[in-house]
Design an enzyme around this catalytic site. Structure first.
Site: not given
Ligand code: PNS
Length: 157
Positions: A17, A41, A90, A127
């Protein structure tokens, strides 16, 4: 001035990150890193702990700010006036889900997502592996910022 939003779980932030954040800090005027909820998650650290770890890891970067947000990425992007959402890639396996989220966010708000590829030296980092290694006594000190390693030891004993 170009402001980008780099959202993620960051549970916890690791060197992969950080590499994306440092690259973004060179490419854009302002980078807002946001720790957010991924409903797929189970969180280990609270959002405020993740935010604190991100702050410690990025304090050397003057154009990077950190925050937490328990809502939609597109709402935070609108609130801060982000020009783009930024994500790291990645491997090809990341792409399908990231593309779908990018398209969903674009359909909902018109904002575009830009992707930065990870360097091969950090593309294996995740993570969930950092958490597993720490939980079972593995050494993650070369894979995360020092403050994260310390907090992980405190969390897992
Ligand atoms: O590090 P990650 O887990 O890949 O991040 C994913 C994250 C947190 C960016 C995604 O789950 C997210 O956008 N969460 C916020 C809620 C949201 O906007 N959901 C719609 C996504 S299309």
């Amino acid at each position: 001035m170009t402001r980008v939003l780099y959202p993620g779980s960051f549970d916890p932030v690791h060197n992969g990150h950080l590499e994306i954040i440092e690259t973004a800090a060179k490419l854009f005027d302002e980078v807002v890193v946001a720790t957010m909820v991924n409903t797929a998650k189970d969180g280990v650290f609270d959002l405020d702990e993740r935010e604190a770890m991100l702050q410690e890891a990025t304090e050397h970067l003057r154009n990077v700010t950190v925050r937490m947000f328990a809502g939609l990425v597109v709402d935070l992007a609108a609130e801060i006036g982000a020009d783009f959402i930024l994500k790291g890639l990645r491997a090809v396996s990341d792409f399908e889900n990231e593309l779908q989220m990018a398209q969903m966010n674009n359909a909902a708000s018109g904002i575009h997502t830009l992707f930065i590829p990870s360097a091969s030296s950090s593309s294996f980092l995740a993570s969930k592996f950092i958490r597993d290694f720490t939980r079972f006594g593995g050494d993650i000190s070369k894979m995360v910022p020092a403050s994260v390693a310390r907090r992980m030891r405190e969390r897992y004993g």
